[in-house]
Design an enzyme around this catalytic site. Sequence first.
Site, PDB file in Angstrom:
ATOM      1  N   CYS A  27       0.819  -1.208   0.000  1.00  0.00           N
ATOM      2  CA  CYS A  27       0.000   0.000   0.000  1.00  0.00           C
ATOM      3  C   CYS A  27       0.853   1.259   0.000  1.00  0.00           C
ATOM      4  O   CYS A  27       0.534   2.239  -0.681  1.00  0.00           O
ATOM      5  CB  CYS A  27      -0.954  -0.016   1.190  1.00  0.00           C
ATOM      6  N   GLY A 520      17.385 -25.360  15.371  1.00  0.00           N
ATOM      7  CA  GLY A 520      17.388 -23.984  15.852  1.00  0.00           C
ATOM      8  C   GLY A 520      16.019 -23.628  16.366  1.00  0.00           C
ATOM      9  O   GLY A 520      15.031 -24.315  16.084  1.00  0.00           O
ATOM     10  N   SER A 522      12.345 -21.791  16.815  1.00  0.00           N
ATOM     11  CA  SER A 522      11.334 -21.410  15.830  1.00  0.00           C
ATOM     12  C   SER A 522      11.539 -19.955  15.404  1.00  0.00           C
ATOM     13  O   SER A 522      11.816 -19.082  16.236  1.00  0.00           O
ATOM     14  CB  SER A 522       9.929 -21.581  16.421  1.00  0.00           C
ATOM     15  N   GLY A 525      14.876 -18.999  10.847  1.00  0.00           N
ATOM     16  CA  GLY A 525      15.197 -18.979   9.423  1.00  0.00           C
ATOM     17  C   GLY A 525      15.443 -20.333   8.811  1.00  0.00           C
ATOM     18  O   GLY A 525      15.939 -20.423   7.678  1.00  0.00           O
ATOM     19  N   LYS A 526      15.056 -21.424   9.505  1.00  0.00           N
ATOM     20  CA  LYS A 526      15.331 -22.767   8.974  1.00  0.00           C
ATOM     21  C   LYS A 526      14.553 -23.020   7.685  1.00  0.00           C
ATOM     22  O   LYS A 526      15.105 -23.527   6.706  1.00  0.00           O
ATOM     23  CB  LYS A 526      14.969 -23.838  10.023  1.00  0.00           C
ATOM     24  N   THR A 527      13.256 -22.697   7.672  1.00  0.00           N
ATOM     25  CA  THR A 527      12.458 -22.922   6.457  1.00  0.00           C
ATOM     26  C   THR A 527      12.915 -22.014   5.325  1.00  0.00           C
ATOM     27  O   THR A 527      12.940 -22.428   4.162  1.00  0.00           O
ATOM     28  CB  THR A 527      10.963 -22.707   6.764  1.00  0.00           C
TER      29      THR A 527
END
Length: 723
Positions: A27, A520, A522, A525-527
Amino acid sequence: MSPASGFGGAHMSGRLPVIQQNEIAECGLACLAMIARYHGHDVDLAGLRRRFPVSLKGASLSRLITVAGHLGFDARPLRAELEHLSDLRLPCILHWNLNHFVVLKRIHRGKAEIHDPARGAVTMPLEEFGRHFTGVVLELVPAAGFAPVRERQRITLRGLIGQVHGVRRAATQILLLALALEVFTLALPLALQWVIDLVLVSADLDLLTLIGIGFLAVVVFQSAIAMMRGWIVAELGASLSAQWIGNLFGHLLRLPLDYFEKRSVGGVLSRFISVQSIQQTVTGSFVEAILDGLTVALVLALLAIYSGPLTLLVLAAFALYAALRWISYRKLQQLKEEQLVHLGRQQSQMIESIEGVQTIKLANKQGERRARVANATIEVANREAAINRVTATFSALSRLIFGTQRILLIWIGAWLVLRGQFTAGMLVVFVAYAELFATRGGSLIDKLVEFRLLGMHGARIADIALEPPEAHAASTYAGPPPEPRIEVENISFRYAEDDPWVLRDCTFTIEAGECVAIVGPSGCGKTTLAKILLGLLRPDAGTIRIGGIDIERFGLSAYRDLLGAVMQEDALFAGSIADNISFFDSDASMEAIEDAARAAQIHDDIVAMPMGYESLVGDMGSSLSGGQKQRVLLARALFRKPAILLLDEATSHLDVQREREINHNISSLPMTRIVIAHRPETIRSADRVIALRNGRIELSDEDREQIATRKPSAAAGPELRRQ
C-alpha cells in the site's frame, strides 16, 4: 504541527490517479506511485516494485521516505490533528488503521476524499475519517532539480496474449463477412424509396414484384452471412479464450515463489476475469467497432447527399451524446476498477473460509466469516449497481437525444416535402439512414469507451503477463551429472531492503550421502534456508553449489530434478492416492508407487482403505489424517528417487515408533539427506547437526574438520555429533 503551505494554495500540477495495490502489503508503494504520477513522473507500480521491493511485512515510514528521496521528493513526516489537515500540502500520505497507508486528495465541505490502494477512491465524513486516521502524515514536495521521468512499462496486446494461433485467418473471414453484411444493411432502405417514389406513383405491379423479390433475396443472403459470421466469432472466441488462459496460466506457473507469497489467491484469480473481458471485446466488439465506424462514415456521406442542413442536425445529436459519454468515462473506469478489486477480495474471503472451515467451526465464527463475505459481496454489488445506473442513464439519454433528433427530422423533412424540396420516399430513406447512423454512432461511442476500459483490464493482466519468470530456470551446463554434494558459501537473505536479515553469511558443506540435521529455535530462518537450498528463493548474497557447480549455472529445473522435498506447506491434489504419490505421472508403475509408500510407512494404511491406492484424496488432502498426509507427501518425494532429499518437519505428526521406522528406511537409501527438525528422534538419525541461531550457522571445531576432510558413504551411520 507547523503548517506547510495552505490547503487553498496547494499547486494542483496534475490529476491524482487511483492506483490499487497488487501485492498484499504494498500500500505504501502504491501511495508513492499515485503522488509521483500526480507530480509528472510517468511511472507504474510494477516498475517501482522492481526497484524498491517490499516484503509481506510492508514498508515502514522511514522506508517510504527513502524511496521518495530516490524519486526526487523532499519528504516531511508530521504529527497532525484533524483541525490541522487543511494546512497540509496535498496530496499527501496518511497512516491509516495502524497498518495501512492512503493518499489524502482533499478536504471539502466536511468530507475527506482519499485514494485507498485497497479500495479505490473513497469520500467519507470527517467524523468517520478521524476513526481511521492515526495522526501520522507524510508530505511529499518535489525537491530542487526535480525532473519527471518516464519509466512506465508499455503494455501491448501481443505481450498480454502470448502466441495465439488462427486469429489472423478467422479475423479476416469475420471482417469480410461483416463488410458484406453492412452492404446489404445499407441497401435495404432503398427499397422503401423505390416503392414510394416509383411504384406508388405509377401503380406498376410488375416493378413492385421485382423489387420485392430482389430485396427478399437480399434479406436471405443477409441472414445467411450473419449466421456464418456468428459461427466464426463463436469459434474464434472459444479458441482465443482457451489459448490465452492457457498461455497466461503457463506463464503464471513459471513465476518465482515470491510472487505468490505476496498476493492473495482471489486477487490472482480475478486477473483471469479480465482475460475474458478482453477476449470478448477483441472477438466481438473490435470487429463491430470497425464496421460501425465504416457504416457511420458511409451513412454520413449518403445523408449529406440527401440534405446538408439535416445532416448537421444528425451530427449535433451524435456530438452531444459523445461529449456526455466522455465526461462520464473516468467515473465508469473507477467503478469498474473498484469492482474488480472487491471481487478479488470476495473470492479470497470465500477461499479462506472454505479451506479453514474446520477452524471456523471450532471457534464458532461462522457468523463472523459470513459477515466478512457478505460485506465483500455487498461492495461488489454496490459497484455493479453503480455501473448499471451509469449504463441505464446513458440508455435513457440515448433515447432522449436521438428520439428528439427523430422528431425534428420528421418535422423538418415533412416541411421540405411540402415545399417540394424532398420527395416522400427521400424523407423515409433519410429518416431510416439517420436512425442507422444514430444506432451505429451510439454503438461506436460505447465501444470506444469499452476499448478505453480495456487498459484497466490490461494493467491487471500485466501483473501476471509482464512479470519476469523465475531466473536461471534453464540450464547452461553441459558437463557430467554432478555428485549430490551441496556447498553453501556466505549466504545472506532478507525479504526487503528495510527488513532485518533472516540469514547472514551462512557457510557450510553437506557431503554426498551425508545426513545433516538443521536445528534452531522457531523463527530463526530454517524454512527460509530450506527454500534457498531448493532454489525457491534467491539469496541476496552468496552461492549454492551442487558438486562444485553453481545451481544457477546448472539450471534450477535440472537441479530440482535431483531433489525430493517435503515442506511444511506442501499440498496434495484432488485425485487418487496413487496419482498423488506419482504426481499424476501416466507412465508410473504401481510397483514403484508401492515401493515409495512402503519406505514412507503408508502402504499398510492405503491397502486397508476400501479402494486401496485408488482411494480418492479430497482437495488439499482433506480425506487423510495429518500423519497420513505427511507420509503420502514423503512417498511422493521418495518416488522421484532423488539424489538429495530435504525434509522440513516432515514427520512432526507421527508417533516416535513410526518416525524411527521411517528414518531407518530412508537411511538405507543412497541419497544426501537434509532434515529440519525439532524432535530428538529425527535429530539422532542424522550424521551431523548444524545449529542456526540469529540467522547465522554455529559450527563446532569438530564440524569444521569434518567438512574439510570427511566424505561419508551413502549409508552413513546415525552417529550424532553435536555442536
